[in-house]
Design a protein around this motif. Structure first.
Motif, PDB file in Angstrom:
ATOM      1  N   ASN B 110       0.817  -1.207   0.000  1.00 20.83           N
ATOM      2  CA  ASN B 110       0.000   0.000   0.000  1.00 20.83           C
ATOM      3  C   ASN B 110       0.857   1.266   0.000  1.00 20.83           C
ATOM      4  O   ASN B 110       0.597   2.205  -0.744  1.00 20.83           O
ATOM      5  CB  ASN B 110      -0.923   0.014   1.219  1.00 20.83           C
ATOM      6  CG  ASN B 110      -2.072  -0.977   1.081  1.00 20.83           C
ATOM      7  OD1 ASN B 110      -2.402  -1.391  -0.033  1.00 20.83           O
ATOM      8  ND2 ASN B 110      -2.664  -1.359   2.193  1.00 20.83           N
ATOM      9  N   ASN B 113       2.651   1.832  -3.356  1.00 21.98           N
ATOM     10  CA  ASN B 113       1.692   2.201  -4.388  1.00 21.98           C
ATOM     11  C   ASN B 113       1.106   3.584  -4.158  1.00 21.98           C
ATOM     12  O   ASN B 113       0.712   4.267  -5.103  1.00 21.98           O
ATOM     13  CB  ASN B 113       0.573   1.164  -4.484  1.00 21.98           C
ATOM     14  CG  ASN B 113       0.952   0.022  -5.399  1.00 21.98           C
ATOM     15  OD1 ASN B 113       1.114   0.216  -6.593  1.00 21.98           O
ATOM     16  ND2 ASN B 113       1.132  -1.161  -4.822  1.00 21.98           N
ATOM     17  N   LYS B 114       1.042   3.982  -2.881  1.00 20.54           N
ATOM     18  CA  LYS B 114       0.570   5.337  -2.588  1.00 20.54           C
ATOM     19  C   LYS B 114       1.546   6.361  -3.169  1.00 20.54           C
ATOM     20  O   LYS B 114       1.133   7.413  -3.663  1.00 20.54           O
ATOM     21  CB  LYS B 114       0.417   5.542  -1.088  1.00 20.54           C
ATOM     22  CG  LYS B 114      -0.158   6.911  -0.722  1.00 20.54           C
ATOM     23  CD  LYS B 114      -0.273   7.055   0.781  1.00 20.54           C
ATOM     24  CE  LYS B 114      -0.903   8.365   1.248  1.00 20.54           C
ATOM     25  NZ  LYS B 114      -0.645   9.555   0.496  1.00 20.54           N
ATOM     26  N   THR B 116       3.247   5.985  -5.897  1.00 22.56           N
ATOM     27  CA  THR B 116       2.978   6.097  -7.335  1.00 22.56           C
ATOM     28  C   THR B 116       1.679   6.856  -7.574  1.00 22.56           C
ATOM     29  O   THR B 116       1.571   7.645  -8.507  1.00 22.56           O
ATOM     30  CB  THR B 116       2.930   4.725  -8.055  1.00 22.56           C
ATOM     31  OG1 THR B 116       1.673   4.118  -7.820  1.00 22.56           O
ATOM     32  CG2 THR B 116       4.034   3.815  -7.629  1.00 22.56           C
ATOM     33  N   PHE B 117       0.696   6.657  -6.695  1.00 21.44           N
ATOM     34  CA  PHE B 117      -0.570   7.383  -6.869  1.00 21.44           C
ATOM     35  C   PHE B 117      -0.354   8.882  -6.716  1.00 21.44           C
ATOM     36  O   PHE B 117      -0.777   9.675  -7.556  1.00 21.44           O
ATOM     37  CB  PHE B 117      -1.623   6.908  -5.867  1.00 21.44           C
ATOM     38  CG  PHE B 117      -2.893   7.679  -5.972  1.00 21.44           C
ATOM     39  CD1 PHE B 117      -3.837   7.351  -6.930  1.00 21.44           C
ATOM     40  CD2 PHE B 117      -3.123   8.786  -5.166  1.00 21.44           C
ATOM     41  CE1 PHE B 117      -4.990   8.089  -7.068  1.00 21.44           C
ATOM     42  CE2 PHE B 117      -4.276   9.536  -5.314  1.00 21.44           C
ATOM     43  CZ  PHE B 117      -5.213   9.189  -6.262  1.00 21.44           C
ATOM     44  N   PRO B 156       1.115  -2.504 -10.418  1.00 25.01           N
ATOM     45  CA  PRO B 156      -0.066  -1.950 -11.079  1.00 25.01           C
ATOM     46  C   PRO B 156       0.210  -0.508 -11.467  1.00 25.01           C
ATOM     47  O   PRO B 156       0.986   0.178 -10.814  1.00 25.01           O
ATOM     48  CB  PRO B 156      -1.151  -2.027 -10.003  1.00 25.01           C
ATOM     49  CG  PRO B 156      -0.420  -2.028  -8.700  1.00 25.01           C
ATOM     50  CD  PRO B 156       0.964  -2.560  -8.951  1.00 25.01           C
ATOM     51  N   PHE B 157      -0.410  -0.072 -12.537  1.00 19.85           N
ATOM     52  CA  PHE B 157      -0.133   1.277 -13.024  1.00 19.85           C
ATOM     53  C   PHE B 157      -1.413   1.963 -13.485  1.00 19.85           C
ATOM     54  O   PHE B 157      -2.182   1.403 -14.267  1.00 19.85           O
ATOM     55  CB  PHE B 157       0.861   1.211 -14.195  1.00 19.85           C
ATOM     56  CG  PHE B 157       1.262   2.566 -14.688  1.00 19.85           C
ATOM     57  CD1 PHE B 157       2.265   3.277 -14.040  1.00 19.85           C
ATOM     58  CD2 PHE B 157       0.618   3.155 -15.774  1.00 19.85           C
ATOM     59  CE1 PHE B 157       2.618   4.548 -14.478  1.00 19.85           C
ATOM     60  CE2 PHE B 157       0.982   4.427 -16.213  1.00 19.85           C
ATOM     61  CZ  PHE B 157       1.983   5.123 -15.560  1.00 19.85           C
ATOM     62  N   ARG B 158      -1.638   3.158 -12.965  1.00 19.46           N
ATOM     63  CA  ARG B 158      -2.793   3.956 -13.378  1.00 19.46           C
ATOM     64  C   ARG B 158      -2.333   5.209 -14.105  1.00 19.46           C
ATOM     65  O   ARG B 158      -1.402   5.863 -13.652  1.00 19.46           O
ATOM     66  CB  ARG B 158      -3.541   4.488 -12.143  1.00 19.46           C
ATOM     67  CG  ARG B 158      -4.358   3.494 -11.401  1.00 19.46           C
ATOM     68  CD  ARG B 158      -5.105   4.246 -10.307  1.00 19.46           C
ATOM     69  NE  ARG B 158      -5.696   3.326  -9.357  1.00 19.46           N
ATOM     70  CZ  ARG B 158      -6.812   2.649  -9.588  1.00 19.46           C
ATOM     71  NH1 ARG B 158      -7.435   2.781 -10.742  1.00 19.46           N
ATOM     72  NH2 ARG B 158      -7.285   1.829  -8.674  1.00 19.46           N
ATOM     73  N   LEU B 164     -10.735   5.388  -9.800  1.00 18.12           N
ATOM     74  CA  LEU B 164     -10.088   4.539  -8.794  1.00 18.12           C
ATOM     75  C   LEU B 164     -10.882   3.284  -8.478  1.00 18.12           C
ATOM     76  O   LEU B 164     -10.426   2.422  -7.736  1.00 18.12           O
ATOM     77  CB  LEU B 164      -9.857   5.336  -7.511  1.00 18.12           C
ATOM     78  CG  LEU B 164      -8.988   6.588  -7.685  1.00 18.12           C
ATOM     79  CD1 LEU B 164      -8.724   7.241  -6.347  1.00 18.12           C
ATOM     80  CD2 LEU B 164      -7.672   6.236  -8.364  1.00 18.12           C
ATOM     81  N   ASN B 166     -11.780   1.321 -10.867  1.00 19.17           N
ATOM     82  CA  ASN B 166     -11.388   0.345 -11.897  1.00 19.17           C
ATOM     83  C   ASN B 166     -10.058  -0.299 -11.523  1.00 19.17           C
ATOM     84  O   ASN B 166      -9.177   0.355 -10.969  1.00 19.17           O
ATOM     85  CB  ASN B 166     -11.234   1.038 -13.246  1.00 19.17           C
ATOM     86  CG  ASN B 166     -12.571   1.560 -13.746  1.00 19.17           C
ATOM     87  OD1 ASN B 166     -13.622   1.151 -13.258  1.00 19.17           O
ATOM     88  ND2 ASN B 166     -12.521   2.481 -14.693  1.00 19.17           N
ATOM     89  N   ALA B 167      -9.924  -1.557 -11.867  1.00 19.75           N
ATOM     90  CA  ALA B 167      -8.664  -2.249 -11.613  1.00 19.75           C
ATOM     91  C   ALA B 167      -7.652  -1.836 -12.672  1.00 19.75           C
ATOM     92  O   ALA B 167      -7.921  -1.968 -13.864  1.00 19.75           O
ATOM     93  CB  ALA B 167      -8.894  -3.747 -11.648  1.00 19.75           C
ATOM     94  N   PRO B 168      -6.514  -1.312 -12.255  1.00 21.76           N
ATOM     95  CA  PRO B 168      -5.533  -0.865 -13.247  1.00 21.76           C
ATOM     96  C   PRO B 168      -4.767  -2.032 -13.853  1.00 21.76           C
ATOM     97  O   PRO B 168      -4.744  -3.137 -13.314  1.00 21.76           O
ATOM     98  CB  PRO B 168      -4.597   0.013 -12.429  1.00 21.76           C
ATOM     99  CG  PRO B 168      -4.679  -0.554 -11.061  1.00 21.76           C
ATOM    100  CD  PRO B 168      -6.070  -1.097 -10.883  1.00 21.76           C
ATOM    101  N   SER B 533      -5.007  -7.394  -1.519  1.00 22.04           N
ATOM    102  CA  SER B 533      -4.656  -6.622  -2.713  1.00 22.04           C
ATOM    103  C   SER B 533      -4.982  -7.417  -3.970  1.00 22.04           C
ATOM    104  O   SER B 533      -5.446  -6.878  -4.975  1.00 22.04           O
ATOM    105  CB  SER B 533      -3.164  -6.295  -2.705  1.00 22.04           C
ATOM    106  OG  SER B 533      -2.755  -5.872  -1.440  1.00 22.04           O
ATOM    107  N   ALA B 536      -8.578  -7.302  -4.683  1.00 17.03           N
ATOM    108  CA  ALA B 536      -9.043  -6.000  -5.141  1.00 17.03           C
ATOM    109  C   ALA B 536      -8.736  -5.783  -6.623  1.00 17.03           C
ATOM    110  O   ALA B 536      -9.490  -5.123  -7.320  1.00 17.03           O
ATOM    111  CB  ALA B 536      -8.409  -4.888  -4.308  1.00 17.03           C
TER     112      ALA B 536
END
Lengths: 994, 546
Positions: B110, B113-114, B116-117, B156-158, B164, B166-168, B533, B536
């Motif tokens: 988490n 990935n935060k 990257t978000f 994972p990449f958005r 948010l 949707n599954a990236p 994860s 999700a």
């Protein structure tokens, strides 16, 4: 039947014989006669006594009796269960024919349903009404304590022994997988917010080794003496009118109104003391400690003998004064009440002081076409709180210091308090008591005013406006001279915390009542309601003070009065929650055919600004039906059933207890002058939905001698409001969704009330309820959610419970304990497994009232069985390893093979059976009656004991425990961790009227 | 009658209409993205992405635990009542973790990935970020993507402004490596030359590229890495550019790179800053010393309560410094590699008795008094750890050598020791460039072992230790063998959250070492995707073997 009757007779006669010596009468005459009921049926088993003596007889099967009475006798008293007792003047008669009226049973009681009232017997839903005369007595600081054990299927657990602490209330099982899920409280038609303006405090922030502290009760501001009755709406037929807030059940509190007969004054006073811990904690005393030191070749004997648990407790006098003045006439009535009370906690420097004023009235104008009702409550409370947080880490809390303190080490030295020997010695609990203060002051104003206009016959319009405003401030001081307290010692710590909570309600209702025909009665309610609530909280905290760093030179100036003296101010926290607004349209129709067939249908549409943009409105329908069999012709003459009704209901209720703003994208300010997104928006977010069915049977037997009900319910909660794992990359680890899982609760509830003996001088009433609940989460396709943090040193990351598919909510999920190896070290499985259920399966409540003449004894007990408690205190505070470090520990561990060097690990070893029976309260009252020539009325005195004893195998302080150990807001259940212990209390009181 | 009804209906309708609401929600304490864009703009959002990087690397319970505790230089014995923590520390070191048995997996999945978000958010058009800000944000994102890929073999990449719910999509394998490389190459031209070590800078971006090229072979085949000459040449070229830039050099004292004023260190290429004494501007770097020191070290000073007595190291690592004589307390002891520590350090030893580096043997307070443990045993750190990592004996508080690589901040009357330390968290350091170039020289198609040895000896000379006469990449039978590049990386880079990556690249991660037997279980080369994860995002794939 016969058994009951002879039992009654036996009890009454035995008591009479034991208590009074036999008198002989010189002259007697014989009186014969027959007793029948209002239908002319002869009545057996009626007691016939000479007024003022013990002479008596009882009617036989044909209703006749024969009795020798002294010639001086003037009056006979006829009494029996189910009948109003009657005095009959003998005069010259020797043969009497007496007709007894049946007692008006509770069936004609008026119960409060949402946005209206109804007769109990007309209600199609499952609803329990508790009248003030049946409330629990003894030490009561908040209204929910009046009900413990009284309502089948309602579990009330006080979260902490601190006076005024919040309670966890579960009606018909665990209905949700989120924290903060109590029922909706409605006071005189006004729904409460459920939160309080008492600022909460999380001492875990700002570098202190403590966690959040227990919350306070939102009902503190209701004077228990002002409550007329409390109605608990359990099923959908009764609760669906509250729509998206009804799913956890609704508790409707109705305050007392004046009668219209003259001016009256009531006074209730009581004084009480805590006489100690309800249950001792099994830590060693000084001699046991010494013996074990010797056995283990340890040298931690400091020579003294102290009992820290005793040292931190107090027996200060609690006082309670309540005064109510009421009066009025047909056109207007008022009631004013005041309460001043000071409840001292079991732990020193803990108390709750309350000052409440209540002004209520009803006035009628324009030929009684317009009625104005108002009720204004103003209250002030002061709480003195101690350092007893929920998730204290290795640094512990006051109870852990007391439990761990080496009992051979004196707590005091000549100059002050003895110091910790090293970094691991327990902090001196008396020093903490002295140097730590935490005071919360809250002012609350709850006001509502309504106008009812009678438009035409049967049609009333009502407008209600209510405001509930609370403001609280909390000053926390930890003086720097306290030794060995991380973040406090040598620097001091202070926090000022303020909270404001304001909600407003506007309700318009139209009520129409008519008889379509003589046989078909109709009633309808339609309404609109708007409710909004605002909450904000500000905290400032500081450390690095220059004063009070040394015990010898401490001043009486508190840090919180002196914040500018601090070297380091922590970042200020100001939170203003998004305003919550709910707008609702609702309606209900009732049909009553011949008082035999009833149909109720309700509908509510709730719009909430918390819901996502795609789901602004939720709809909550219900229907309920009742067949009142006892009013059927074929039952009219039944001797067995005085009441028999069958109920069935179906409906949908909702829950919208999730944080305001959860459906929206939010950006919050963070460190280093930055801002970042903190919430995953979910525009589909909506309410949680509980569909429930209920089948009920109401019964009254033998003219109401036995009465009660039997209910079966099944609830299915779907669209569960759930903090799901965010789909990374995301701004937060979790976000709110409506999970399509099913949370099933089903169960059976049974209650019985019995008027076993009802005679003039002696009566015996008995009430018992039992409820079984089964709880299971199904179709849960998420990853299992571990929760229930285990706290303390060496167990970080350990969680005791799990929320997962096909298990009860909060099922224990722990590594199995497999005894000890040859070195006395515990053997613990590598992986966790399911270990049992923390949700009680069977709840029981019992109350009984014995009255002899003016003396009465009321006993209330309750019990919960079929559940487990995790003893986190034993796990990390009083484990045997602490002994090796010179700390006190659980005496029982020395009876096992465990070595003092054994490790600490969370495991199934600390699961304990929670089953208990608790004698909650016993009260002995002497009703003196009217004195001073009737100037003083209803004078009574009582002595009352609270939490007198508990029968349980649980080794902690109290098996009724629920320390909040939530993990990321996933709730925990029945975790015990160094809680504020439950006191045993005794009180004495005097009530009178003028 | 009719009149009354009409009147009533009128009044009621009016009242309801008057009080009707649209049910819009005001956020009050937080802002909408539009408000953020208008009132604050991209700079504040970018700063948030920078902040995110600190904590995962500052707190040894985070990335450190996954990179160091699972490797050969760090372990945490369970000490009776302490450090069981659900068995996670033992599981990490002994390589027998289960999917959800270690909470750090989910926490770090988490947290990384935060990053990257939050970095991607800067790219949202609403914020109108400058080219430079976008480049910085993409650099920060590349750090996180690299780390996620290193630990889990996929990320994972958005795109910006993604829904948010949707599954990236998920990158894995070579395409993941190429993606991160292309990101870095894309942003380098936009990074300002004047950027400091706490900002995205060209050298930092090139440093990360070096790591990607060097690990490329391992990232695509962790079980048996092969190294392409092209990748190695990239490493050498990029590294030489940094070395020859003259911007970097060596600190005279190794521990100056980790002390409370390390922000001025010449060795640091990229770091996450902390501001001494300011709670908000601190990412938890003090945990680097709290986690390892004994409870009674620095006890009772200004509200402090010593340490947590946890994170430890092993004698084999200590011995890999080529120790032939026992350590003395003589401040000028020059016999041993100074990076091993144990020497007087002004500002630390005079405050607490702590001598930075590896703490062995008797520990002292600042006045030179011998410290004791809580049972009044002399506080002598003992290398003999219980084989099962469960300490129950009388010496349970003493086992394991300790490491204070970060020099505790005793300023502000000792208060900063507790959580407001000024040490910057070091992420990329110059000596790593030197070591990476040396390694690439040895791995290139025509190995240049002499060149590599010379580079390494230049580093050793700067550290004040003796030159090595010969050096191989690694000894497949002994992870601690001193005359190897792997050991030299250990001596220089110990406890800097790179060891697991190194061991995998050297093919040594599944080998036995102190208190860990050879696992041979290839699944351990990657961490499991946490169940939550995985549930999700169906595009994630659980790593083989879990």
């Amino acid at each position: 039947m016969t058994i009951q009757r002879s039992l009654a007779r036996w009890v009454s006669f035995t008591l009479l014989c034991v208590l009074f010596t036999q008198n002989a009468f010189s002259q007697t005459k014989t009186i014969t006669g027959k007793v029948s009921d209002d239908k002319g049926t002869p009545v057996a088993g009626i007691s016939v006594t000479v007024k003022g003596s013990k002479t008596g007889a009882s009617t036989s099967a044909d209703g006749t009796f024969s009795l020798n009475v002294p010639s001086t006798a003037t009056t006979l008293v006829f009494s029996g269960v189910g009948y109003t007792s009657q005095d009959v003047t003998i005069g010259d008669q020797t043969s009497l024919s007496v007709t007894l009226a049946t007692t008006t049973s509770n069936l004609n009681e008026v119960v409060v349903v949402g946005y209206g009232t109804a007769r109990k017997k007309d209600v199609t839903g499952s609803l329990v009404s508790v009248q003030s005369k049946d409330f629990n007595q003894g030490v009561v600081t908040s209204p929910d304590q009046l009900l413990t054990g009284k309502v089948s299927g309602m579990e009330i657990t006080t979260n902490s022994g601190q006076p005024g602490a919040a309670t966890t209330i579960k009606i018909r099982g665990n209905n949700s997988i989120r924290v903060n899920n109590n029922p909706l409280y409605v006071i005189d038609g006004v729904p409460l917010d459920g939160r309080t303006a008492r600022p909460s405090l999380n001492l875990g922030q700002n570098g202190l080794d403590f966690g959040p502290t227990p919350e306070t009760n939102p009902l503190l501001y209701i004077n228990p003496n002002d409550i007329q009755q409390i109605d608990i709406l359990k099923d959908a037929s009764s609760a669906a009118i509250y729509g998206s807030r009804g799913a956890n059940g609704v508790i409707v509190i109705t305050t007392k109104k004046s009668s219209s007969s003259g001016t009256k004054l009531e006074m209730n006073t009581s004084w009480g003391v805590n006489i100690g811990y309800m249950k001792k904690y099994p830590v060693m005393d000084a001699s046991e400690f010494r013996a074990n030191l010797a056995k283990n070749n340890l040298k931690n004997d400091s020579g003294a003998s102290v009992d820290p648990l005793k040292e931190i407790s107090q027996h200060k006098l609690s006082q309670n004064y309540s005064l109510a003045l009421s009066g009025g006439n047909d056109n207007g009535k008022f009631r004013v009440s005041f309460l001043g009370s000071s409840n001292q906690g079991l732990i020193k420097k803990t108390a709750l002081d309350k000052y409440l004023g209540n002004f209520a009235g009803t006035y009628k104008f324009l030929d009684k076409r317009i009625t104005i009702d108002f009720n204004l409550i103003a209250g002030h409370t002061t709480e003195n709180i101690q350092l007893l947080s929920n998730t204290a880490g290795a640094g512990g809390n006051l109870m852990s210091y007391a439990l761990n303190w080496n009992p051979t080490k004196a707590l005091r030295t000549g100059k002050g308090y003895s110091l910790a020997a090293n970094s691991f010695s327990a902090t001196n609990p008396l020093a903490v008591l002295d140097g730590f203060s935490d005071v919360a002051d809250v002012n609350v104003f709850l006001g509502n005013i309504s106008a009812t206009v009678n438009i035409i016959k049967g049609l009333d319009y009502k407008f209600l406006f209510a405001i509930n405003h609370g403001s609280g401030s909390r000053n926390t001081n930890a003086e720097g001279w306290i030794d060995n307290l991380k973040g406090v010692s040598g620097q001091g710590f202070a926090a000022i915390n303020t909270t404001i909570l304001t909600s407003q309600t506007f309700t318009h209702t139209l009520n129409y009542r008519t008889n379509f025909t003589d046989d078909l009665k109709f009633e309808a309610v339609a309404g609109y309601e708007y409710w909004k609530t605002d909450f904000d909280n500000n905290t400032i905290a500081a450390t690095g003070f220059n004063t009070n760093l040394d015990y010898a030179t401490r001043t009486n100036v508190q840090y919180t009065d002196f914040m500018q003296n601090a070297k380091t101010l922590f970042p200020m926290s100001t939170i203003r929650d998004p305003r919550t607004e709910i707008q609702s349209y609702f309606g209900r129709v009732n049909f009553n055919l011949l008082d035999k067939y009833y149909l109720t249908a309700t509908m509510r549409a709730d719009g909430s600004n918390k819901f996502g943009a795609n789901n602004k409105y939720g709809y909550f329908p219900s229907v309920g039906a009742k067949w009142n069999i006892s009013n059927e012709d074929f039952m009219k003459n039944s001797n067995l059933f005085s009441n028999l009704g069958l109920r069935a209901s179906w409906g949908i209720t909702g829950n919208q207890e999730f944080p305001a703003g959860a459906s929206l994208e939010q950006f919050s300010s963070t460190a280093f002058n930055s801002i970042g997104q903190t919430n995953v928006a979910n525009p589909d977010l909506k309410w949680e939905k509980t569909t429930s069915i209920n089948f009920g049977l109401d019964y009254g037997l033998l003219r109401g001698r036995f009465y009660g009900s039997l209910d079966y319910y099944r609830k299915n909660t779907t669209d569960l409001l759930f903090q799901s794992t965010a789909i990374q990359p995301a701004p937060a680890s979790i976000y709110f969704i409506n999970l399509p899982a099913h949370l099933i609760n089903y169960g059976i509830e049974f209650s019985v009330g019995a008027a076993i003996v009802q005679q003039n001088d002696f009566s015996w009433d008995f009430g018992f309820n039992i409820a079984y609940n089964h709880n299971k989460l199904t179709k849960f396709n998420q990853a299992p959610i571990p929760t229930a943090q285990v706290s303390g040193q060496g167990v970080s990351g350990a969680l005791a419970q799990i929320i997962t598919n096909n298990q009860p909510v909060n099922e224990f999920y722990l590594k199995k304990f497999g005894g000890y190896d040859q070195n006395g070290n515990q053997i613990i499985a590598d992986t966790p497994s399911f270990c049992g259920d923390p949700n009680p399966h069977v709840l029981m409540g019992l109350s009984t009232t014995l009255r002899y003449k003016k003396l009465s004894l009321v006993i209330n007990a309750n019990s919960a069985t079929g559940y487990l408690i995790y003893n986190n205190t034993h796990n990390t505070i009083t484990n045997i390893g602490q002994f090796a470090k010179g700390l006190n520990s659980d005496a029982n561990d020395f009876k096992t093979k465990e070595s003092t060097g054994d490790g600490v690990a969370a495991s199934s070893r600390y699961l304990e059976n929670g089953n208990f029976v608790k004698l909650r309260n016993a009260t002995l009252t002497y009703m003196i009656g009217d004195v001073a020539g009737g100037k003083v009325k209803n004078l009574s005195v009582f002595v009352s004991g609270t939490n007198l004893f508990v029968i349980t195998k649980f080794t902690g302080f109290d098996p009724e425990v629920n320390v909040d150990k939530n993990n990321n807001n996933y709730p925990s259940r029945n975790m015990e961790y160094i809680p504020y212990p439950t006191p045993r209390a005794i009180s004495f009181g005097l009530n009178l009227g003028l | 009658m009719n009149k009354y009804i009409k009147m009533a209906a009128g009044v009621v309708t009016l009242a309801i209409v008057a009080s009707c609401t649209k049910l819009d929600q005001n956020l009050n304490s937080t802002l909408t993205s539009q408000q953020t864009a208008n009132a604050l703009g991209a700079a504040f959002v970018l700063q948030n992405a920078y902040n995110d990087v600190g904590n995962p690397y500052s707190d040894p319970g985070n990335v450190f635990a996954l990179e160091e505790v699972t490797a050969d230089e760090c372990l945490i014995p369970t000490r009776a009542g302490d450090w069981d923590d659900n068995g996670k520390w033992r599981a990490l070191h002994q390589h027998n973790w289960s999917v959800d048995g270690v909470d750090i997996f989910l926490n770090m999945f988490n947290a990384l990935n935060k990053i990257t978000f939050d970095a991607t958010n800067v790219l949202t058009p609403d914020f109108k970020a400058t080219k430079e800000q976008i480049a910085e944000a993409r650099f920060i994102r590349a750090i996180a993507l690299y780390q996620i890929f290193d630990l889990w073999g996929q990320f994972p990449f958005r795109p910006p402004a993604d829904n948010l719910l949707n599954a990236p999509k998920v990158y894995r394998g070579d395409s993941a490596v190429q993606f991160i490389i292309s990101e870095l190459n894309a942003v380098i031209p936009d990074l300002s030359a004047g950027n400091t070590i706490s900002q995205a800078n060209v050298d930092a971006a090139n440093f990360l590229l070096m790591r990607l090229y060097l690990n490329h072979g391992a990232f695509v085949n962790r079980q048996s890495p092969t190294f392409s000459d092209a990748d190695m040449q990239k490493v050498i070229t990029l590294g030489n550019a940094i070395i020859n830039s003259g911007k970097y050099g060596y600190s005279s004292n190794f521990f100056d790179n980790f002390n409370p004023s390390n922000s001025t260190s010449k060795e640091i290429i990229f770091a996450s800053p902390n501001t001494a004494g300011v709670v908000t501007n601190n990412t938890g770097i003090h945990n680097m010393w709290w986690s390892t020191s004994h409870y009674n070290q620095y006890f009772s000073h200004y509200g402090s309560q010593g340490g947590w007595n946890g994170f430890s190291t092993v004698a084999d690592f200590y011995n890999s410094f080529g120790v032939t004589v026992p350590m003395t307390r003589t401040p000028n002891d020059t016999l041993i590699d100074p990076r091993i520590g144990g020497r007087y350090y002004k500002g630390a030893t005079d405050q607490s008795g702590i001598r930075p580096g590896i703490l062995i043997g008797q520990q002292y307070d600042e006045k030179g008094n011998k410290l004791t443990d809580r049972k009044n045993n002399l506080l002598i750190f003992d290398p003999n750890i219980a084989p099962d990592l469960k300490e129950n004996g009388a010496n349970l508080e003493l086992t394991g050598y300790r490491i204070a690589k970060y020099v505790p901040d005793f300023s502000n009357n000792g208060k900063n020791y507790n959580g407001t330390a000024g040490n910057w968290c070091v992420l990329f350091r110059y000596p790593d460039v030197v070591l990476m170039v040396a390694e690439a020289m040895m791995r290139q198609a025509a190995p240049n072992n002499a060149g590599a040895l010379a580079l390494v000896n230049s580093l050793r000379a700067a550290r004040g230790t003796t030159a090595m006469t010969s050096m191989i990449l690694n000894d497949a039978t002994n992870v601690y063998a001193p005359n190897t590049l792997l050991a030299e990386r250990g001596r220089e880079m110990y406890w800097e959250s790179v060891r697991r990556t190194d061991l995998i690249r050297f093919g040594m991660f599944l080998k036995p070492w102190a208190y860990k037997s050879a696992s041979g279980d290839v699944k351990n080369l990657l961490y499991p995707i946490p169940t939550a994860s995985l549930a999700a995002n169906p595009n994630l794939k659980q790593n083989d073997g879990y």
